[in-house]
Design an enzyme around this catalytic site. Structure first.
Site, PDB file in Angstrom:
ATOM      1  N   ARG A  11       0.887  -1.114   0.134  1.00 37.56           N
ATOM      2  CA  ARG A  11       0.051   0.020  -0.050  1.00 37.56           C
ATOM      3  C   ARG A  11       0.903   1.143   0.015  1.00 37.56           C
ATOM      4  O   ARG A  11       0.258   2.422   0.045  1.00 37.56           O
ATOM      5  CB  ARG A  11      -1.009   0.081   1.264  1.00 37.56           C
ATOM      6  N   ASP A  13     -12.961  -3.821  14.682  1.00 32.38           N
ATOM      7  CA  ASP A  13     -13.926  -2.824  13.919  1.00 32.38           C
ATOM      8  C   ASP A  13     -15.473  -3.192  14.279  1.00 32.38           C
ATOM      9  O   ASP A  13     -16.413  -2.613  14.406  1.00 32.38           O
ATOM     10  CB  ASP A  13     -13.681  -2.994  12.348  1.00 32.38           C
TER      11      ASP A  13
HETATM   12  O1  KDG Z   1      -8.905  -4.066  11.478  1.00 34.19           O
HETATM   13  C1  KDG Z   1      -8.842  -4.682  10.308  1.00 34.19           C
HETATM   14  C2  KDG Z   1      -7.757  -3.896   9.508  1.00 34.19           C
HETATM   15  O2  KDG Z   1      -6.546  -3.828  10.043  1.00 34.19           O
HETATM   16  C3  KDG Z   1      -7.701  -4.502   8.029  1.00 34.19           C
HETATM   17  O3  KDG Z   1      -9.088  -4.295   7.308  1.00 34.19           O
HETATM   18  C4  KDG Z   1      -6.848  -3.625   7.416  1.00 34.19           C
HETATM   19  O4  KDG Z   1      -7.566  -1.736   7.460  1.00 34.19           O
HETATM   20  C5  KDG Z   1      -6.478  -2.534   7.520  1.00 34.19           C
HETATM   21  C6  KDG Z   1      -5.252  -2.224   7.923  1.00 34.19           C
HETATM   22  O5  KDG Z   1      -4.821  -0.838   7.629  1.00 34.19           O
HETATM   23  O6  KDG Z   1      -4.735  -2.573   8.536  1.00 34.19           O
END
Ligand code: KDG
Length: 317
Positions: free
Chosen positions: A105, A258
């Site tokens: 990312r 979440d």
């Molecule tokens: O809480 C879950 C997230 O960690 C996962 O969906 C990925 O958003 C994310 C991350 O940045 O780690």
């Protein structure tokens, strides 16, 4: 809008087989990101949510946008970026106690979120602004964007919900993570850290000391989550502990926090007591762990009631 959230969502690839990912040949493509996980969780429970983000003008971005829109989340504040890609990550389920994530990312469209992506009116009209500690870890502009959004929420008396969601791989140093998380927590009304995150931020203290560190600096509500044990809640006048629900089998724990936040916030939106809102959060968190994927296990309100009822009956037996 009930809840507006800001952050990055990504295409998520999960090997179709358990074990080390190096041996996996086929993957399932899903979508995830802490902020959209919460937005989708709340939509399933009947609340209106909006997501502010940037995604690439690429095939994965098309699919991600359709997916989030398809769940009912308002995506009118998502900007498409023609020059940068949509982020990707992999979730390796070695076994249920050992889940690893690998990010692809860096330099993604969302890592270039900036103040220009924020519409003041959109935040002013929300009942809550939700942010996590993931976004400020992505880049300096992301950090500035989150601080700007928080300042708008503070200006318009929109309570800020902050989940530190510490992702060690994303921070340049522990000191930086601690400093930023503390800075944001001070400007929030509700903070939802894990007990292990509080320990990461403050060092070794008791759970009530962690709660006081937050409460003395701004927030009016703190929930310290302790995974499969349960969650401790604190306000200026009350505190308590709600044990977790029993889970048949943990398939994939990622996204449970979440789920907790979505369930808990739905409780606050409904005017439930802290204890009942935390119970709802625990239920959603537990339900998420029983299904592969961050959002696939997020329940409807009816499913939550059934789950809570079933748990009570199990205890009576
Ligand atoms: O809480 C879950 C997230 O960690 C996962 O969906 C990925 O958003 C994310 C991350 O940045 O780690």
């Amino acid at each position: 809008m009930d809840v507006v959230t800001i952050g990055e969502s990504m295409a998520l690839f999960t090997p179709n087989t358990e074990g080390k990912m190096r041996y996996a040949n086929t993957f399932s493509r899903k979508f995830a990101g802490a902020e959209t996980n919460i937005a989708i969780g709340l939509q399933r429970l009947g609340y209106q949510t909006g997501w502010i983000s940037r995604i690439g003008e690429d095939e994965l971005g098309e699919a991600l946008l359709s997916f989030v829109r398809g769940e009912g989340v308002d995506v009118s504040q998502v900007t498409r970026d023609a020059s940068l890609p949509t982020g990707v990550y992999f979730k390796e389920l070695r076994h249920e106690q050992d889940v690893r994530v690998y990010y692809y990312r860096a330099g993604s469209a969302a890592s270039q979120l900036s103040q220009k992506d924020i519409d003041e009116k959109y935040i002013a009209n929300a009942r809550y602004l939700h942010v996590t500690g993931i976004t400020p870890a992505l880049s300096e502009t992301c950090y500035e964007t989150i601080m700007y959004a928080i300042s708008l929420a503070n200006k318009h008396n929109v309570p800020v919900v902050f989940d530190p969601n510490i992702r060690v791989k994303l921070w340049s140093s522990k000191e930086k993570a601690r400093e930023v998380i503390k800075t944001i927590a001070k400007r929030a009304d509700i903070v939802l850290p894990g007990v292990s995150e509080a320990q990461y931020i403050f060092g070794d203290y008791t759970i009530s000391e962690y709660a006081n560190f937050f409460l003395e600096n701004g927030p009016s509500k703190v929930v310290l989550k302790e995974g499969s044990k349960g969650a401790h809640y604190f306000t200026k006048n009350e505190s308590g502990f709600v044990p977790s629900f029993s889970v048949d089998r943990v398939v994939d724990p990622v996204g449970a926090g979440d789920g907790f936040a979505a369930g808990f916030l739905s409780g606050l939106l409904e005017g439930l007591s802290m204890e009942d809102a935390v119970t709802r959060g625990n239920a959603v968190g537990a339900m998420v762990t029983m299904v592969n994927g961050d959002v696939e296990g997020l329940p409807s309100m009816e499913e939550i009631h059934y789950f809570i009822q079933r748990d009570k009956e199990d205890v009576r037996r």
